[in-house]
Design an enzyme around this catalytic site. Structure first.
Site, short mmCIF file in Angstrom:
data_model
loop_
_atom_site.label_atom_id
_atom_site.label_comp_id
_atom_site.label_asym_id
_atom_site.label_seq_id
_atom_site.Cartn_x
_atom_site.Cartn_y
_atom_site.Cartn_z
CB SER A 1 63.62 2.88 38.71
OG SER A 1 63.72 2.26 39.96
CG ASP B 1 70.34 -1.12 38.36
OD1 ASP B 1 70.26 -1.30 39.58
OD2 ASP B 1 69.43 -0.58 37.70
CG HIS C 1 68.75 1.91 40.14
ND1 HIS C 1 68.10 1.18 39.18
CD2 HIS C 1 67.80 2.65 40.77
CE1 HIS C 1 66.79 1.45 39.22
NE2 HIS C 1 66.59 2.35 40.17
#
Length: 350
Positions: free
Chosen positions: A141, A295, A324
Site C-alpha cells: 500500500s 483489491d 486490500h
C-alpha cells in the site's frame, strides 16, 4: 505535544527512535529533529549487502510487519538478512502531528510527501547504519508507494524491489476515495479544525472512517463468502464494530490525515516532469509487482499498466478474495504466495 495511549512501545514495540536531524520538506518548511521509529531484525553482515528495507503503510506500524511478514525459515529471515522496518512520518511512532511540540504540532504539522519519507530513510540508512546497498525494498500500500519512490530516486542502491498492493502514481479514483476517508474525520464537529483536545473527541468521525475502510478495504467476494466468520466474528456487525472500529478508533485523527494527504499525492513521475514511463524506466532493481487480485484500492489492472513500464520486472498478482486488507495476513494462503515470490526474488542474481 500530547501523550497518546495508543502509540508507544507497549503496543508497537520494540523500536528505537532515531533523530536524523532537520528534514527539509518538498512542500517547503522543515521538520527539526525529525525522529524515525525503527525496528530491526537480524544482523548486518561484513559486506553490508544483506539489508532489507520495509516502509510502513497507512495506519500501520512496524509491529504488524514483524508479526505477518518476518520469521525464521520465511523469505524475510532475520537469520539471513538485516531487516530494517521504518515507520513512516506521521504514523504516530515516528515524528507525527500528535507528538510534535510547539508551533509545528497537531493541525499545524507541515505537509509531508512520499519523497520526504524516502529521503529521511536514505539518510537513516546511509548515515546511521552505514548502508549503501539494499538487497530488497518492499512494502504494501503506502509502503509500495515508498518502494517505487526508492527504486526511482536511488536506482543504483536498490537491487530488488517488491511493491505490494500499491501504485507508483496514485490514480484519480483512489484520490477521490481517500478524500472520503479524510472528510469522514474532518466533518466531525469534534474535530475542531484539528484542534481537538483528545482523539476520543472525534470518535464519530473515526468510526465513519473505519466503516468506509470496511466497504473498500475488503472485497465484495469477502462479504459474499462470509469471511468474517473465518476471522472469528459471529456477525458482520460485530466484525465492523470490534475489528474495524476497534482498529481505527484509538488512532490520532491528525496523524491519519497527515498520511492520507501524502498517500493521495504519491507520484514518482514528479521526478520526470509528469512522464511516468520515463520515471519507471529509471528503475534498475529486479522488480516483482504484486497486486492483490480483489483489491479495490489498487486493482491489478492499474498495477499491470505500471509494471509494463519497468525494465526487468515481473507481474506477480496474489490471489486473495480478502482484497486490500489481505495485507493484514488474514489469508495464510496469500502470505504463502507472497513468501514464495519473495524467496524467488531474493535468490535472483543482480
Amino acid at each position: 505535544m500530547t501523550d497518546h495511549p495508543y502509540y508507544g512501545q507497549a503496543l508497537h514495540g520494540p523500536y528505537e527512535l532515531i533523530d536524523i536531524g532537520t528534514l527539509e520538506l518538498e512542500e517547503g518548511g522543515a521538520i527539526p529533529h525529525c525522529r524515525l521509529a525503527v525496528a530491526t531484525h537480524g544482523q548486518l553482515n561484513a559486506a553490508r549487502d544483506n539489508a532489507i528495507l520495509i516502509p510502513t503503510w497507512y495506519s500501520g506500524t512496524s509491529k504488524i510487519m514483524e508479526q505477518v511478514y518476518i520469521g525464521s525459515a520465511r523469505a524475510l529471515d532475520p537469520e539471513k538478512y538485516f531487516i530494517v522496518i521504518v515507520n513512516q512520518i506521521g504514523n504516530g511512532l515516528s515524528t507525527s502531528p500528535h507528538n510534535t511540540p510547539g508551533p509545528l504540532g497537531r493541525a499545524s504539522f507541515p505537509r509531508v510527501r512520499i519523497g520526504d519519507d524516502v529521503r529521511a530513510q536514505h539518510r537513516l540508512l546511509t548515515e546511521h547504519f552505514g548502508i549503501d546497498s539494499l538487497a530488497l525494498v518492499l512494502g504494501g500500500s503506502m509502503g509500495a508507494q515508498q518502494t517505487y519512490e526508492w527504486a526511482v530516486r536511488y536506482p543504483q542502491m536498490v537491487k530488488r524491489a517488491a511493491p505490494i498492493a500499491g501504485t507508483a502514481k496514485n490514480t484519480e479514483h483512489d484520490f477521490v476515495f481517500a478524500e472520503t476517508l479524510i472528510e469522514a474525520i474532518t466533518s466531525d464537529p469534534g474535530f475542531q479544525n484539528g484542534d481537538y483536545a483528545q482523539s476520543s473527541d472525534v470518535a464519530a468521525g473515526l468510526q465513519r472512517h473505519a466503516r468506509l475502510w470496511t466497504v473498500m478495504g475488503w472485497s465484495t467476494d469477502f462479504f459474499r463468502a462470509g469471511r468474517h466468520h473465518a476471522l472469528g466474528f459471529e456477525s458482520m456487525q460485530s466484525f465492523v464494530e470490534q475489528f474495524m472500529c476497534g482498529y481505527f478508533g484509538p488512532m490520532d485523527p491528525n496523524d491519519l490525515l497527515c498520511m492520507a494527504w501524502k498517500w493521495q499525492r504519491g507520484d514518482v513521475s514528479r521526478h520526470t516532469g509528469g512522464d511516468l514511463a520515463a520515471a519507471l524506466g529509471r528503475i534498475q532493481a529486479k522488480t516483482y509487482v504484486m497486486p492483490i487480485s480483489h483489491d479495490m484500492f489498487f486493482p491489478p489492472a492499474d498495477c499491470l499498466l505500471e509494471q509494463q513500464l519497468i525494465p526487468d520486472s515481473e507481474f506477480r498478482p496474489l490471489d486473495c478474495i480478502d482484497g486490500h486488507l489481505g495485507l493484514f495476513g488474514t489469508d495464510p494462503a496469500c502470505i504463502d504466495q507472497l513468501d514464495a515470490n519473495l524467496r524467488e526474488l531474493l535468490a535472483t542474481a543482480v
